[in-house]
Design an enzyme around this catalytic site. Structure first.
Site, PDB file in Angstrom:
ATOM      1  N   ASP A  81      54.719  28.755-146.688  1.00 39.19           N
ATOM      2  CA  ASP A  81      56.015  28.564-146.036  1.00 39.19           C
ATOM      3  C   ASP A  81      57.143  28.836-147.036  1.00 39.19           C
ATOM      4  O   ASP A  81      57.077  28.430-148.206  1.00 39.19           O
ATOM      5  CB  ASP A  81      56.116  27.130-145.492  1.00 39.19           C
TER       6      ASP A  81
ATOM      7  N   HIS B  46      52.190  28.652-134.646  1.00 36.09           N
ATOM      8  CA  HIS B  46      51.746  28.548-136.035  1.00 36.09           C
ATOM      9  C   HIS B  46      51.339  27.115-136.316  1.00 36.09           C
ATOM     10  O   HIS B  46      51.940  26.166-135.820  1.00 36.09           O
ATOM     11  CB  HIS B  46      52.855  28.977-137.000  1.00 36.09           C
TER      12      HIS B  46
HETATM   13  P1  5GP Z   1      58.640  25.567-137.020  1.00 35.96           P
HETATM   14  O1  5GP Z   1      59.941  24.898-137.326  1.00 35.96           O
HETATM   15  O2  5GP Z   1      58.808  26.665-135.991  1.00 35.96           O
HETATM   16  O3  5GP Z   1      57.521  24.634-136.673  1.00 35.96           O
HETATM   17  O4  5GP Z   1      58.176  26.249-138.371  1.00 35.96           O
HETATM   18  C1  5GP Z   1      58.663  27.483-138.797  1.00 35.96           C
HETATM   19  C2  5GP Z   1      58.424  27.561-140.281  1.00 35.96           C
HETATM   20  O5  5GP Z   1      58.580  28.900-140.681  1.00 35.96           O
HETATM   21  C3  5GP Z   1      59.384  26.729-141.103  1.00 35.96           C
HETATM   22  O6  5GP Z   1      58.662  25.764-141.854  1.00 35.96           O
HETATM   23  C4  5GP Z   1      60.106  27.750-141.976  1.00 35.96           C
HETATM   24  O7  5GP Z   1      60.358  27.276-143.279  1.00 35.96           O
HETATM   25  C5  5GP Z   1      59.128  28.913-141.968  1.00 35.96           C
HETATM   26  N1  5GP Z   1      59.750  30.199-142.152  1.00 35.96           N
HETATM   27  C6  5GP Z   1      60.867  30.670-141.517  1.00 35.96           C
HETATM   28  N2  5GP Z   1      61.139  31.921-141.916  1.00 35.96           N
HETATM   29  C7  5GP Z   1      60.174  32.263-142.820  1.00 35.96           C
HETATM   30  C8  5GP Z   1      59.941  33.456-143.588  1.00 35.96           C
HETATM   31  O8  5GP Z   1      60.643  34.462-143.514  1.00 35.96           O
HETATM   32  N3  5GP Z   1      58.854  33.427-144.416  1.00 35.96           N
HETATM   33  C9  5GP Z   1      58.030  32.342-144.521  1.00 35.96           C
HETATM   34  N4  5GP Z   1      56.989  32.435-145.366  1.00 35.96           N
HETATM   35  N5  5GP Z   1      58.240  31.215-143.802  1.00 35.96           N
HETATM   36  C10 5GP Z   1      59.298  31.181-142.965  1.00 35.96           C
END
Ligand code: 5GP
Length: 114
Positions: A30, A100
């Protein structure tokens, strides 16, 4: 699907620190880690959220959990324990709409989560 950030990672249009991949899933660190180990496990196929899961995805979801366990083990966290989380929708904290599994390890986890 240009709005799907994770499809861009799958297509190598955006760089990521990939820790595992096969024909069905990809796992990468992440960008904003919430624990010493924070890896996202995603399917290569686009599924928007848990709400969009179909019976045909059952095996895929099982594989995502097994990959999470394999990474936790290979990174040395299997015995101490860890957390896997899948957020769904805005109130569930989902910000990227390509399902994810978060794998978080290396610190004590609190309950209930925020
Ligand atoms: P959600 O909030 O949808 O459950 O998790 C999305 C995750 O994707 C977050 O923890 C955020 O830090 C991660 N994330 C967002 N953009 C990117 C990116 O460009 N690269 C990586 N490796 N992680 C990302």
């Amino acid at each position: 699907m240009s709005e799907d950030l994770f499809l861009k990672i799958i297509a190598r249009e955006i760089p990521a620190d990939i820790v595992f991949e096969n024909e069905r899933v990809l796992a990468f660190r992440d960008i904003n880690p919430q624990a010493p180990l924070h890896v996202l496990i995603i399917p290569r196929t686009h599924v928007r959220s848990i709400n969009d899961l179909q019976p045909e995805h059952d095996e895929l979801i099982g594989e995502m959990f097994r990959v999470a366990a394999d990474i936790a083990r290979s990174e040395g966290h299997a015995d101490d324990g860890y957390r896997v989380v899948m957020n769904c929708g805005e109130r569930g904290g989902q910000s990227v709409f390509h399902i994810h599994l978060h794998l978080l390890a290396g610190r004590d986890m609190r309950w209930p989560p925020g």
